[in-house]
Design a protein around this motif. Structure first.
Motif, PDB file in Angstrom:
ATOM      1  N   VAL A 110      57.887  28.196  15.264  1.00 30.81           N
ATOM      2  CA  VAL A 110      56.697  27.861  14.486  1.00 30.81           C
ATOM      3  C   VAL A 110      57.001  28.098  13.018  1.00 30.81           C
ATOM      4  O   VAL A 110      57.487  29.163  12.638  1.00 30.81           O
ATOM      5  N   PHE A 111      56.716  27.085  12.207  1.00 32.78           N
ATOM      6  CA  PHE A 111      56.712  27.241  10.756  1.00 32.78           C
ATOM      7  C   PHE A 111      55.252  27.378  10.374  1.00 32.78           C
ATOM      8  O   PHE A 111      54.433  26.511  10.686  1.00 32.78           O
ATOM      9  N   TYR A 112      54.894  28.498   9.718  1.00 26.28           N
ATOM     10  CA  TYR A 112      53.501  28.740   9.363  1.00 26.28           C
ATOM     11  C   TYR A 112      53.438  29.286   7.945  1.00 26.28           C
ATOM     12  O   TYR A 112      53.979  30.363   7.664  1.00 26.28           O
ATOM     13  N   LYS A 113      52.803  28.515   7.050  1.00 31.65           N
ATOM     14  CA  LYS A 113      52.584  28.908   5.662  1.00 31.65           C
ATOM     15  C   LYS A 113      53.844  29.455   4.989  1.00 31.65           C
ATOM     16  O   LYS A 113      53.822  30.488   4.329  1.00 31.65           O
ATOM     17  N   GLY A 114      54.977  28.766   5.197  1.00 33.72           N
ATOM     18  CA  GLY A 114      56.213  29.118   4.491  1.00 33.72           C
ATOM     19  C   GLY A 114      57.163  30.014   5.253  1.00 33.72           C
ATOM     20  O   GLY A 114      58.266  30.271   4.797  1.00 33.72           O
ATOM     21  N   LEU A 174      59.721  31.814  18.819  1.00 31.07           N
ATOM     22  CA  LEU A 174      58.901  32.194  19.965  1.00 31.07           C
ATOM     23  C   LEU A 174      59.722  32.326  21.240  1.00 31.07           C
ATOM     24  O   LEU A 174      59.189  32.691  22.275  1.00 31.07           O
ATOM     25  N   GLY A 175      61.011  32.010  21.170  1.00 26.05           N
ATOM     26  CA  GLY A 175      61.901  32.155  22.314  1.00 26.05           C
ATOM     27  C   GLY A 175      62.024  30.897  23.131  1.00 26.05           C
ATOM     28  O   GLY A 175      61.421  29.866  22.851  1.00 26.05           O
ATOM     29  N   SER A 176      62.807  30.998  24.185  1.00 27.70           N
ATOM     30  CA  SER A 176      63.054  29.867  25.073  1.00 27.70           C
ATOM     31  C   SER A 176      61.807  29.579  25.897  1.00 27.70           C
ATOM     32  O   SER A 176      61.188  30.490  26.443  1.00 27.70           O
ATOM     33  N   VAL A 177      61.437  28.304  25.967  1.00 25.47           N
ATOM     34  CA  VAL A 177      60.242  27.884  26.692  1.00 25.47           C
ATOM     35  C   VAL A 177      60.626  26.709  27.577  1.00 25.47           C
ATOM     36  O   VAL A 177      61.305  25.793  27.137  1.00 25.47           O
ATOM     37  N   PRO A 178      60.218  26.715  28.838  1.00 31.44           N
ATOM     38  CA  PRO A 178      60.609  25.616  29.738  1.00 31.44           C
ATOM     39  C   PRO A 178      59.983  24.297  29.317  1.00 31.44           C
ATOM     40  O   PRO A 178      58.868  24.262  28.792  1.00 31.44           O
ATOM     41  N   GLY A 230      47.146  23.188  16.806  1.00 32.08           N
ATOM     42  CA  GLY A 230      45.865  22.885  16.182  1.00 32.08           C
ATOM     43  C   GLY A 230      45.912  23.258  14.715  1.00 32.08           C
ATOM     44  O   GLY A 230      46.961  23.206  14.090  1.00 32.08           O
ATOM     45  N   ASN A 231      44.794  23.663  14.192  1.00 34.40           N
ATOM     46  CA  ASN A 231      44.735  24.126  12.806  1.00 34.40           C
ATOM     47  C   ASN A 231      45.009  25.620  12.781  1.00 34.40           C
ATOM     48  O   ASN A 231      44.257  26.406  13.330  1.00 34.40           O
ATOM     49  N   ASP A 232      46.128  26.001  12.166  1.00 35.69           N
ATOM     50  CA  ASP A 232      46.516  27.405  11.998  1.00 35.69           C
ATOM     51  C   ASP A 232      46.816  28.127  13.318  1.00 35.69           C
ATOM     52  O   ASP A 232      46.820  29.348  13.355  1.00 35.69           O
ATOM     53  N   MET A 233      47.069  27.396  14.408  1.00 34.28           N
ATOM     54  CA  MET A 233      47.404  28.065  15.660  1.00 34.28           C
ATOM     55  C   MET A 233      48.175  27.145  16.581  1.00 34.28           C
ATOM     56  O   MET A 233      48.121  25.931  16.461  1.00 34.28           O
ATOM     57  N   ALA A 234      48.916  27.760  17.510  1.00 32.51           N
ATOM     58  CA  ALA A 234      49.625  27.045  18.561  1.00 32.51           C
ATOM     59  C   ALA A 234      49.456  27.821  19.858  1.00 32.51           C
ATOM     60  O   ALA A 234      49.395  29.045  19.859  1.00 32.51           O
ATOM     61  N   ALA A 235      49.387  27.099  20.971  1.00 30.67           N
ATOM     62  CA  ALA A 235      49.314  27.718  22.285  1.00 30.67           C
ATOM     63  C   ALA A 235      50.466  27.170  23.112  1.00 30.67           C
ATOM     64  O   ALA A 235      50.805  25.993  23.013  1.00 30.67           O
ATOM     65  N   PHE A 236      51.074  28.044  23.926  1.00 34.07           N
ATOM     66  CA  PHE A 236      52.223  27.607  24.713  1.00 34.07           C
ATOM     67  C   PHE A 236      52.358  28.455  25.968  1.00 34.07           C
ATOM     68  O   PHE A 236      51.854  29.570  26.049  1.00 34.07           O
ATOM     69  N   ILE A 237      53.039  27.902  26.943  1.00 35.43           N
ATOM     70  CA  ILE A 237      53.376  28.624  28.171  1.00 35.43           C
ATOM     71  C   ILE A 237      54.825  29.088  28.004  1.00 35.43           C
ATOM     72  O   ILE A 237      55.715  28.272  27.793  1.00 35.43           O
ATOM     73  N   ASP A 238      55.052  30.389  28.110  1.00 34.24           N
ATOM     74  CA  ASP A 238      56.414  30.902  27.907  1.00 34.24           C
ATOM     75  C   ASP A 238      57.245  30.792  29.180  1.00 34.24           C
ATOM     76  O   ASP A 238      56.791  30.251  30.185  1.00 34.24           O
ATOM     77  N   ASN A 239      58.482  31.310  29.128  1.00 30.88           N
ATOM     78  CA  ASN A 239      59.388  31.161  30.274  1.00 30.88           C
ATOM     79  C   ASN A 239      58.980  32.017  31.484  1.00 30.88           C
ATOM     80  O   ASN A 239      59.559  31.878  32.549  1.00 30.88           O
ATOM     81  N   THR A 240      57.983  32.890  31.339  1.00 31.12           N
ATOM     82  CA  THR A 240      57.439  33.633  32.494  1.00 31.12           C
ATOM     83  C   THR A 240      56.148  32.987  32.994  1.00 31.12           C
ATOM     84  O   THR A 240      55.434  33.580  33.787  1.00 31.12           O
ATOM     85  N   GLU A 241      55.841  31.792  32.474  1.00 30.05           N
ATOM     86  CA  GLU A 241      54.667  31.002  32.809  1.00 30.05           C
ATOM     87  C   GLU A 241      53.354  31.660  32.397  1.00 30.05           C
ATOM     88  O   GLU A 241      52.320  31.438  33.006  1.00 30.05           O
ATOM     89  N   GLU A 242      53.393  32.481  31.326  1.00 32.55           N
ATOM     90  CA  GLU A 242      52.185  33.075  30.768  1.00 32.55           C
ATOM     91  C   GLU A 242      51.741  32.267  29.552  1.00 32.55           C
ATOM     92  O   GLU A 242      52.573  31.821  28.760  1.00 32.55           O
ATOM     93  N   LEU A 243      50.447  32.105  29.409  1.00 29.55           N
ATOM     94  CA  LEU A 243      49.889  31.416  28.253  1.00 29.55           C
ATOM     95  C   LEU A 243      49.914  32.362  27.062  1.00 29.55           C
ATOM     96  O   LEU A 243      49.420  33.496  27.141  1.00 29.55           O
ATOM     97  N   LYS A 244      50.475  31.913  25.957  1.00 33.07           N
ATOM     98  CA  LYS A 244      50.543  32.727  24.743  1.00 33.07           C
ATOM     99  C   LYS A 244      49.998  31.908  23.576  1.00 33.07           C
ATOM    100  O   LYS A 244      50.029  30.675  23.592  1.00 33.07           O
ATOM    101  N   ILE A 245      49.529  32.614  22.562  1.00 34.45           N
ATOM    102  CA  ILE A 245      48.963  31.965  21.385  1.00 34.45           C
ATOM    103  C   ILE A 245      49.609  32.524  20.136  1.00 34.45           C
ATOM    104  O   ILE A 245      49.720  33.753  19.983  1.00 34.45           O
TER     105      ILE A 245
END
Length: 184
Positions: free
Chosen positions: A140-144, A149-153, A167-182
């Motif tokens: 993630v590039f955020y405000k400079g 965030l690591g390896s993601v499937p 979205g605006n000022d945020m990202a959501a993703f499922i990590d390599n342990t299949e957990e939702l992270k923001i």
């Protein structure tokens, strides 16, 4: 509170953002910004826009430029064709990959060199760019600043896409342990 005519020609396309109106007369690209009309390129077929910017390929000058805050900045140049292979425009941010696989981000009038190898996917929002780098790490590039965030499937059945949304000022993703992270 009144109507203003901004184009005498044959308007073929127009797009409205919170701050700009981008429009075309056949292949000529214009922007209406703060009451002023600016001709960006006389021959254009490729462009991207956000709330406060327009990135475009000027096919006569062989340059890829960005219009931001009333000014035009040249991003890339190539005498053989479009020098941008992949791009993403957010509200106030633009990310692109050059013909030489260099990955860059334009944010608030500055160019940030990110990677020397092309990312596998890129998405942009407001103040934020999310990308999967060449080595399969989500960043993630955020405000400079850039955050790893690591390896993601990758999503099954979708070539090189991440289980990630922006979205605006945020990202959501499922990590390599299949957990939702923001990232917020």
């Amino acid at each position: 509170g009144k109507t203003q005519k901004i184009n005498d020609g044959y308007t073929t396309d127009f797009f409205v953002t919170n701050n700009l109106v981008v429009f075309k007369n056949q292949a000529t690209l214009y922007v209406f910004d703060n009451g002023l009309i600016k001709n960006l390129a006389n021959y254009n077929v490729s462009f991207a826009y956000g709330d406060s910017l327009v990135a475009y390929f000027d096919e006569r000058a062989y340059t890829y430029n960005i219009y931001y805050n009333g000014h035009i900045t040249q991003l890339e140049e190539n005498s053989l064709g479009n020098p941008v292979k992949l791009s993403a425009a957010g509200a106030n941010i633009f990310a692109w990959v050059t013909q030489y696989d260099q990955f860059n981000i334009f944010y608030q009038g500055e160019i940030y060199n990110q990677e020397s190898q092309a990312p596998q996917m890129v998405n942009a929002g407001k103040d934020i760019v999310l990308y999967r780098d060449y080595y399969n790490d989500l960043k993630v590039f955020y405000k400079g600043e850039t955050f790893d965030l690591g390896s993601v499937p990758a999503t099954a059945g979708v070539k090189k896409a991440a289980n990630a949304l922006i979205g605006n000022d945020m990202a959501a993703f499922i990590d390599n342990t299949e957990e939702l992270k923001i990232f917020y």
